[in-house]
Design an enzyme around this catalytic site. Structure first.
Site, PDB file in Angstrom:
ATOM      1  N   MET A  30     -18.736  11.081   4.065  1.00  0.00           N
ATOM      2  CA  MET A  30     -17.628  10.144   4.288  1.00  0.00           C
ATOM      3  C   MET A  30     -16.306  10.911   4.419  1.00  0.00           C
ATOM      4  SD  MET A  30     -18.562   6.685   2.306  1.00  0.00           S
ATOM      5  CE  MET A  30     -18.053   7.186   0.681  1.00  0.00           C
ATOM      6  N   GLY A  31     -16.387  12.218   4.613  1.00  0.00           N
ATOM      7  CA  GLY A  31     -15.174  12.998   4.829  1.00  0.00           C
ATOM      8  C   GLY A  31     -14.470  13.380   3.539  1.00  0.00           C
ATOM      9  N   ALA A  32     -13.196  13.816   3.666  1.00  0.00           N
ATOM     10  CA  ALA A  32     -12.445  14.410   2.549  1.00  0.00           C
ATOM     11  C   ALA A  32     -13.318  15.521   1.960  1.00  0.00           C
ATOM     12  CB  ALA A  32     -12.063  13.375   1.499  1.00  0.00           C
ATOM     13  N   LEU A  33     -13.735  16.395   2.859  1.00  0.00           N
ATOM     14  CA  LEU A  33     -14.791  17.360   2.527  1.00  0.00           C
ATOM     15  C   LEU A  33     -14.313  18.454   1.576  1.00  0.00           C
ATOM     16  CD1 LEU A  33     -16.428  17.703   6.059  1.00  0.00           C
ATOM     17  CD2 LEU A  33     -16.989  16.104   4.219  1.00  0.00           C
ATOM     18  N   HIS A  37     -19.753  19.283  -0.268  1.00  0.00           N
ATOM     19  CA  HIS A  37     -20.265  18.972   1.073  1.00  0.00           C
ATOM     20  C   HIS A  37     -20.643  20.264   1.807  1.00  0.00           C
ATOM     21  CE1 HIS A  37     -17.352  15.549   0.369  1.00  0.00           C
ATOM     22  NE2 HIS A  37     -18.456  14.884   0.648  1.00  0.00           N
ATOM     23  N   LYS A 150     -25.778  15.036  -6.763  1.00  0.00           N
ATOM     24  CA  LYS A 150     -24.710  14.381  -7.520  1.00  0.00           C
ATOM     25  C   LYS A 150     -24.924  12.873  -7.437  1.00  0.00           C
ATOM     26  CE  LYS A 150     -19.846  13.590  -7.793  1.00  0.00           C
ATOM     27  NZ  LYS A 150     -19.539  12.487  -6.859  1.00  0.00           N
ATOM     28  N   ASP A 151     -25.422  12.426  -6.287  1.00  0.00           N
ATOM     29  CA  ASP A 151     -25.754  11.018  -6.101  1.00  0.00           C
ATOM     30  C   ASP A 151     -27.277  10.900  -6.153  1.00  0.00           C
ATOM     31  OD1 ASP A 151     -22.998   9.880  -5.247  1.00  0.00           O
ATOM     32  OD2 ASP A 151     -23.244  11.701  -4.062  1.00  0.00           O
ATOM     33  N   ARG A 188     -12.955  12.011  -4.541  1.00  0.00           N
ATOM     34  CA  ARG A 188     -12.066  11.193  -5.369  1.00  0.00           C
ATOM     35  C   ARG A 188     -11.254  12.035  -6.359  1.00  0.00           C
ATOM     36  NH1 ARG A 188     -14.658   5.637  -5.647  1.00  0.00           N
ATOM     37  NH2 ARG A 188     -16.335   5.800  -4.155  1.00  0.00           N
TER      38      ARG A 188
HETATM   39  P1  AMP Z   1     -19.906  11.571   0.340  1.00  0.00           P
HETATM   40  O1  AMP Z   1     -18.984  12.052   1.410  1.00  0.00           O
HETATM   41  O2  AMP Z   1     -19.255  11.436  -0.988  1.00  0.00           O
HETATM   42  O3  AMP Z   1     -20.694  10.371   0.760  1.00  0.00           O
HETATM   43  O4  AMP Z   1     -20.963  12.728   0.129  1.00  0.00           O
HETATM   44  C1  AMP Z   1     -21.740  13.203   1.208  1.00  0.00           C
HETATM   45  C2  AMP Z   1     -22.870  14.008   0.652  1.00  0.00           C
HETATM   46  O5  AMP Z   1     -22.356  15.106  -0.090  1.00  0.00           O
HETATM   47  C3  AMP Z   1     -23.750  13.197  -0.320  1.00  0.00           C
HETATM   48  O6  AMP Z   1     -25.104  13.525  -0.079  1.00  0.00           O
HETATM   49  C4  AMP Z   1     -23.286  13.664  -1.664  1.00  0.00           C
HETATM   50  O7  AMP Z   1     -24.283  13.559  -2.658  1.00  0.00           O
HETATM   51  C5  AMP Z   1     -22.956  15.121  -1.370  1.00  0.00           C
HETATM   52  N1  AMP Z   1     -22.028  15.629  -2.378  1.00  0.00           N
HETATM   53  C6  AMP Z   1     -20.809  15.135  -2.691  1.00  0.00           C
HETATM   54  N2  AMP Z   1     -20.261  15.834  -3.711  1.00  0.00           N
HETATM   55  C7  AMP Z   1     -21.160  16.769  -4.057  1.00  0.00           C
HETATM   56  C8  AMP Z   1     -21.201  17.799  -5.049  1.00  0.00           C
HETATM   57  N3  AMP Z   1     -20.209  17.967  -5.911  1.00  0.00           N
HETATM   58  N4  AMP Z   1     -22.287  18.587  -5.116  1.00  0.00           N
HETATM   59  C9  AMP Z   1     -23.331  18.413  -4.250  1.00  0.00           C
HETATM   60  N5  AMP Z   1     -23.360  17.465  -3.297  1.00  0.00           N
HETATM   61  C10 AMP Z   1     -22.297  16.652  -3.196  1.00  0.00           C
END
Ligand code: AMP
Length: 278
Positions: A30-33, A37, A150-151, A188
Site C-alpha cells: 500500500m506504499g509508504a515503503l 517492504h 508481520k501480518d 504507520r
Molecule cells: P502494506 O503496505 O502495509 O500492506 O504491506 C505490504 C507487505 O509488506 C505486506 O505483506 C506486509 O506484511 C509487508 N510488511 C510490512 N511491514 C513489514 C515488516 N516490518 N517486516 C516484514 N514485512 C512487512
C-alpha cells in the site's frame, strides 16, 4: 524500473517477460515503503528473474475512513527506494483499474480464520484485503508472491485464498523487519511522535518476554503480565495467545504445536500491530 498505471499495460509487460522464459515474483503493497517492504522486494529479486511491485491503498480493507484518509502516501520516495530491485511498478490510476467498473466484492470462506483477532476488531478488513489480493494475483499471475509475516493472519488467509481461487502462485512468508528499538517497521510509524515511537518499543519487549519466559507461567498468567507491561504506555486493543494453525485459544502450552502471540494497540492515535511465534 518501468512504472505503469494501467492493468492492460502491466499484463502485456509481464507477458513479454514470460514469453522469454522469465520467472516473475510479485510484492503487493500500500506504499509508504520502508525496509520491511524492501526486504520482500529484495527476496523476490533473489528468487525470481523479474520483480513486479504494486502500490495501491485499497479502500475496501479500511473499516474506518479516517484511517484510510490518514494513510501516508509517498510515491516519489517509494520509487527511489525500490528502483534497484523492482522491474515493474504498478500504481493503479483508480480503484476501477483494479476492481473494474462495478467494484463487486466476493465473500470468501476462510473457515473462520477471517473472524479471529484482527477480524474481530476490523470487521470486513480481511474480505477487503482478500478481494484486492485476488484481483492482483490474477492480473499478475506470478510464480511467487511475497507477504510479510508481520501480518501473519493476512499471510495465512492469502495461502487459503490461492487454494480457493485455484492459482499456482507460491505464497512466500517473509520475516518481520524491525527498527533498532525493536518496533516492527510499519508505514504507520511515520505518524508517531518521536516519544511515541520510542515508547512503542515496549510492544516487542513484551512479545520477547513471552517468547523467553512462557514456560515459567501458564498461558493466562503470561498473557496478563505482558498486557500489564504494555498498557499504561500503549492502549491495548488485544494481546492474544493463540495456536498458529487454527488461530484459536488453547489452555496449556502442550495443546499447541506452534504458538502465535498477536498484539494490536494504539499510541498517538496510531494503530500498531505485532506478533511473535514459537
Ligand atoms: P502494506 O503496505 O502495509 O500492506 O504491506 C505490504 C507487505 O509488506 C505486506 O505483506 C506486509 O506484511 C509487508 N510488511 C510490512 N511491514 C513489514 C515488516 N516490518 N517486516 C516484514 N514485512 C512487512
Amino acid at each position: 524500473m518501468k512504472v505503469t498505471n494501467f492493468k492492460k499495460e502491466l499484463t502485456s509487460l509481464i507477458e513479454e517477460k514470460k514469453n522469454k522464459g522469465k520467472t516473475v515474483g510479485f510484492v503487493p503493497t500500500m506504499g509508504a515503503l520502508h525496509n520491511g517492504h524492501l526486504s520482500l522486494i529484495k527476496k523476490a529479486s533473489e528468487e525470481c528473474d523479474i520483480v513486479v511491485c504494486s502500490i495501491f491503498v485499497n479502500p475496501t480493507q479500511f473499516n474506518v475512513s479516517s484511517d484510510l484518509d490518514k494513510y501516508p502516501r509517498t510515491l516519489e520516495a517509494d520509487k527511489k527506494l525500490i528502483e534497484d530491485y523492482c522491474d515493474i511498478l504498478f500504481f493503479p490510476e483508480s480503484p476501477e483499474e483494479v476492481y473494474g467498473a462495478k467494484m463487486e466484492m466476493i465473500e470468501f470462506d476462510f473457515e473462520g480464520l477471517e473472524n479471529e483477532l484482527e477480524g474481530e476488531f476490523r470487521p470486513g478488513h480481511f474480505q477487503g484485503m482478500a478481494n484486492v489480493v485476488a484481483k492482483f494475483l490474477t492480473i499478475v499471475n506470478s510464480d511467487k508472491a511475497y507477504f510479510g509475516l508481520k501480518d501473519f493472519q493476512q499471510y495465512k488467509i492469502v495461502c487459503k485464498l490461492v487454494e480457493l481461487i485455484k492459482l499456482d502462485t507460491e505464497i512466500v512468508g517473509c520475516a518481520i523487519i524491525r527498527e533498532e528499538n525493536g518496533l516492527a517497521r510499519s508505514s504507520r510509524n511515520e505518524l508517531l511522535t518521536k516519544e511515541g515511537r520510542e515508547a512503542a518499543s515496549v510492544i516487542s519487549y513484551a512479545m520477547n518476554y513471552i517468547l523467553k519466559y512462557h514456560s515459567c507461567f501458564t498461558v493466562i498468567e503470561i498473557q496478563k503480565k505482558a498486557k500489564a507491561m504494555i498498557s499504561g504506555i500503549i492502549e491495548v486493543e488485544y494481546l492474544e495467545i493463540r495456536d498458529s494453525n487454527s488461530l484459536l485459544n488453547f489452555e496449556n502450552w502442550e495443546d499447541s504445536k506452534e504458538v502465535f502471540v498477536s498484539f494490536a494497540g494504539h499510541i498517538d492515535g496510531v494503530r500498531l500491530i505485532d506478533n511473535v511465534r514459537f
